[in-house]
Design a protein around this motif. Structure first.
Motif, short mmCIF file in Angstrom:
data_model
loop_
_atom_site.label_atom_id
_atom_site.label_comp_id
_atom_site.label_asym_id
_atom_site.label_seq_id
_atom_site.Cartn_x
_atom_site.Cartn_y
_atom_site.Cartn_z
N LYS A 81 0.84 -1.22 0.00
CA LYS A 81 0.00 0.00 0.00
C LYS A 81 0.86 1.25 0.00
CE LYS A 81 -4.13 -1.89 2.01
NZ LYS A 81 -4.25 -2.64 3.26
N LYS A 82 1.95 1.20 0.77
CA LYS A 82 2.83 2.38 0.81
C LYS A 82 3.47 2.60 -0.56
CE LYS A 82 3.82 2.74 5.70
NZ LYS A 82 4.40 2.04 6.83
N ILE A 83 3.81 1.50 -1.22
CA ILE A 83 4.41 1.64 -2.56
C ILE A 83 3.37 2.21 -3.53
CG2 ILE A 83 5.31 0.34 -4.55
CD1 ILE A 83 6.77 -1.47 -2.60
N GLU A 84 2.15 1.68 -3.43
CA GLU A 84 1.07 2.18 -4.31
C GLU A 84 0.88 3.67 -4.12
OE1 GLU A 84 -1.63 -1.76 -4.58
OE2 GLU A 84 -2.50 -0.06 -3.49
N ARG A 85 0.91 4.10 -2.86
CA ARG A 85 0.71 5.52 -2.57
C ARG A 85 1.80 6.35 -3.25
NH1 ARG A 85 1.51 8.50 3.23
NH2 ARG A 85 1.51 10.58 2.34
N LEU A 86 3.04 5.90 -3.14
CA LEU A 86 4.16 6.65 -3.73
C LEU A 86 4.00 6.71 -5.26
CD1 LEU A 86 7.00 7.87 -2.61
CD2 LEU A 86 7.96 5.98 -3.90
N VAL A 87 3.66 5.55 -5.83
CA VAL A 87 3.54 5.49 -7.30
C VAL A 87 2.38 6.38 -7.75
CG1 VAL A 87 3.01 3.96 -9.25
CG2 VAL A 87 4.59 3.21 -7.47
N ASP A 88 1.27 6.38 -7.00
CA ASP A 88 0.13 7.22 -7.38
C ASP A 88 0.46 8.71 -7.28
OD1 ASP A 88 -1.37 5.04 -7.87
OD2 ASP A 88 -2.48 5.06 -5.99
N GLU A 89 1.25 9.05 -6.25
CA GLU A 89 1.51 10.48 -5.99
C GLU A 89 2.57 11.09 -6.90
OE1 GLU A 89 0.56 10.77 -1.22
OE2 GLU A 89 2.51 11.39 -1.92
N CYS A 90 3.48 10.25 -7.41
CA CYS A 90 4.65 10.83 -8.09
C CYS A 90 4.67 10.51 -9.59
CB CYS A 90 5.93 10.31 -7.44
SG CYS A 90 5.96 10.67 -5.69
N ASP A 91 5.35 11.38 -10.35
CA ASP A 91 5.40 11.20 -11.80
C ASP A 91 6.34 10.06 -12.20
OD1 ASP A 91 3.86 13.43 -11.76
OD2 ASP A 91 5.50 14.82 -12.22
N GLU A 92 7.48 10.01 -11.53
CA GLU A 92 8.47 8.95 -11.83
C GLU A 92 8.96 8.35 -10.52
OE1 GLU A 92 10.53 10.90 -15.82
OE2 GLU A 92 11.72 10.71 -13.99
N ILE A 93 9.49 7.13 -10.61
CA ILE A 93 9.99 6.48 -9.39
C ILE A 93 11.48 6.16 -9.58
CG2 ILE A 93 9.77 4.45 -7.86
CD1 ILE A 93 7.32 6.31 -7.84
N LEU A 94 12.28 6.46 -8.55
CA LEU A 94 13.69 6.03 -8.55
C LEU A 94 13.83 4.96 -7.48
CD1 LEU A 94 16.72 6.27 -9.30
CD2 LEU A 94 16.90 8.08 -7.58
N MET A 95 14.40 3.83 -7.89
CA MET A 95 14.51 2.67 -6.99
C MET A 95 15.97 2.50 -6.57
SD MET A 95 12.65 0.33 -5.71
CE MET A 95 13.61 -0.18 -4.31
N LEU A 96 16.22 2.54 -5.28
CA LEU A 96 17.59 2.36 -4.77
C LEU A 96 17.63 1.15 -3.85
CD1 LEU A 96 18.28 6.10 -3.81
CD2 LEU A 96 19.08 4.92 -5.87
N GLU A 97 18.41 0.15 -4.20
CA GLU A 97 18.53 -1.03 -3.33
C GLU A 97 19.89 -1.67 -3.57
OE1 GLU A 97 15.47 -3.98 -4.43
OE2 GLU A 97 15.36 -3.03 -6.40
N GLU A 98 20.49 -2.18 -2.48
CA GLU A 98 21.78 -2.87 -2.58
C GLU A 98 21.51 -4.28 -3.06
OE1 GLU A 98 24.93 -1.42 -2.13
OE2 GLU A 98 25.31 -1.73 0.00
#
Ligand SMILES: Cc1ncc(C[n+]2csc(CCOP(=O)(O)OP(=O)(O)O)c2C)c(N)n1
Ligand code: SF4
Length: 537
Positions: free
Chosen positions: A272-289
């Motif tokens: 749900k938190k990911i969905e919220r971010l994706v809905d709110e923002c134009d583009e997504i930057l993913m940072l993970e090791e």
């Protein structure tokens, strides 16, 4: 409450001690070794009689920790990422049996392969086993997750995986400790067949694991380790897992980022938190090791959604660890340059210590092999792997722990005779014995050189579990005693060593040459400890 300055690895150890752990089981491997070493040196762990001896390998460690959990006590098992491959059978099945006392599996990944054969991402193992996974952002969270992980494990009767990466494991920060919890008393599982994975039971247990998934997702959604930070600039939303959140924040003055950020430290991912971010923002930057694990989940199969920048589209390099500069580049910012690295600490190729017994082994092996030519020596993992480099160029493989003897056997089966295996004492105990048994059972013509320096040299000199037992193990599994030879690898014995190796290379069966001399680093450390003890007395 105390404040301690701890490495990430030490924070995990202290969290487990304070969390009521009764035993830590581990096989050394960078960058996980310091967890167990900290428990071994800890006064409070000694007072609380916490078990902390090294295990023969990661699988025995995992199973023993599961046994302690079966008996109702809290246990931790620690290893480096590739160790989880060794422990995988027990690890995956422990998600099906579930636990009694709390069980935490701590795995340290090594992106950029500073001292590893690969950079696999242990979060996949957590997903594969379908268990909760923690990934701390800093040393404080490492402490908290380790201390609290036991309660979570006991509440849902499930092992919990803690995944850290090299920089967090090996960097220090202040950690506030909490109350020390009591250890559990011995108790056996309330369900008498919980740990009996006969198919009829295993099917039921697997269904319980599946039914728990919705609860694990909810836990993750509400977790304090998955934080949503508001941001006014919605042109970009950033998801940062574990330590990559720190690399991100280092790019902003006073750690104030204008973009909305979702920090993830608890898996399965908070949908749900990911969905919220994706809905709110134009583009997504993913940072993970590590691998693009969350990124792949975001993209899904068809990838028709919003623009997602990360490892898969090249915004972030596909391999290697992250750092603030890589994140700066991904954000389109200028790279910052630190101070020049002093030449004293600049990168230099690794080499065997002067006076190391492995040098004498390779010198005599190279001379003995002259008449047969190159590409016949299968090695294992340890300091002796440096025999692959000049001036020795003596070995031709290094794949995984134990693979020297088995690969030599396979090559000999194919007709490459003589074939030689070089393996250290700790690696022999870890997973060389079974391969040697295979060779003995078929009397395969291989020459096995056990470089016995009485320690696990490469990871800093931990006790080797076959110490003093190698010759009897070889005899016990059926190696012909006439072809078990002992050598002292020192320069003045060079000719004698060459003669023995040459003779055994001609033998049409299994021969074992045990070259025994203590690692000089371990010997020096022991002398220093003895001296310090003398002064203290
Ligand atoms: C599965 C796995 N576990 C742990 C390690 C880390 N590791 C690398 S070499 C080694 C053992 C080295 O000891 P030994 O074979 O006795 O050789 P030495 O370094 O003493 O020469 C360990 C534990 C690893 N690479 N793979
Ligand atoms: S640490 Fe020990 S085994 Fe490793 S290179 Fe040095 S002397 Fe040899």
């Amino acid at each position: 409450m105390k404040k301690l300055l701890l490495l990430g690895a030490e924070a995990i150890a202290q969290g487990a001690i304070d969390g009521g752990m009764s035993g830590v089981y581990a096989y050394p491997g960078t960058p996980s070794t310091e967890i167990t070493e900290y428990v071994q040196k800890s006064k409070s762990a000694a007072e609380r009689k916490i078990h902390s001896n090294w295990s023969a390998n990661e699988k025995t460690a995992m199973e023993t920790a599961l046994g302690m959990s079966y008996a109702g006590k809290r246990a931790m098992v620690c290893m480096k990422h590739v160790g989880l491959n060794v422990a995988a059978d027990a690890f995956i099945n422990s998600a099906i049996t579930g636990v009694n006392g709390g069980l935490i599996v701590t795995v340290a990944d090594d992106p950029s392969m500073h001292s590893s054969q690969n950079e696999q991402d242990s979060r996949f193992y957590g997903k594969f086993a379908m268990i909760p996974v923690f990934e701390p952002v800093n040393q404080q969270e490492a402490y908290d997750m380790s201390r609290e992980g036991f309660a979570l494990s006991e509440k849902y009767k499930i092992p919990v995986l803690i995944r850290i990466t090299t920089r967090l494991s090996h960097s220090r920060a202040g950690v506030e400790t909490s109350d020390v919890l009591k250890q559990n008393t011995v108790s056996t599982p309330s369900d008498p067949v919980q740990f009996v994975l006969l198919p009829s039971n295993a099917r039921k247990r697997y269904k319980i694991l599946l039914e728990n998934q919705a609860e694990f997702e909810k836990l993750s959604e509400d977790s304090v380790y998955n934080k949503y930070y508001e941001g006014k600039d919605k042109s970009l939303g950033i998801i940062a897992c574990g330590i990559s959140y720190n690399y991100l924040m280092e790019n902003f003055k006073d750690r104030e980022c204008d973009y909305p950020v979702l920090q993830i430290g608890h898996y399965p991912v908070p949908k749900k938190k990911i969905e919220r971010l994706v809905d709110e923002c134009d583009e997504i930057l993913m940072l993970e090791e590590g691998y693009p694990m969350v990124e792949e989940q975001l993209r899904g199969l068809l990838n028709r959604g919003k623009k997602i920048k990360g490892r898969l589209d090249g915004t972030v390099p596909r391999d290697g660890e992250l750092n603030p500069n890589i994140v700066a580049a991904a954000l389109g910012y200028k790279k910052t340059t630190g101070l020049a690295i002093p030449s004293l600490v600049a990168n230099r190729p690794p080499e065997l210590c002067n006076g190391c017994s492995h040098r004498d082994i390779f010198n005599s092996l190279n001379e003995s092999m002259k008449e047969y030519g190159k590409m016949r020596v299968f090695s294992d993992i340890g300091c002796y792997t440096l025999g692959a480099l000049p001036p020795f160029n003596a070995i031709n493989s290094c794949v995984d722990m134990g693979a020297s003897i088995t690969m030599a056997k396979g090559a000999a089966d194919a007709g490459l005779v003589p074939a030689v295996a070089v393996i250290g004492d700790s690696t022999f105990a870890h997973s060389g014995i079974t391969g040697l048994l295979d060779a003995v059972n078929e009397n395969t013509p291989i020459t096995v050189i056990i470089a016995d320096n009485s320690t696990t040299g490469m990871t800093g000199g931990q006790d080797s579990s076959a110490y003093g037992k190698i010759e009897s193990i070889c005899k016990g599994i059926g190696v012909n005693p006439d072809h078990i030879k002992k050598l002292l690898p020192v320069p003045k014995k060079h000719n004698e060593m060459v003669d023995v190796i040459k003779e055994e290379l001609k033998y049409n069966g299994v021969s074992v040459i045990i070259a025994e001399r203590e690692c000089i680093q371990t010997a020096t450390r022991k002398k220093k400890v003895i001296k310090t003890e003398t002064i203290t007395v």
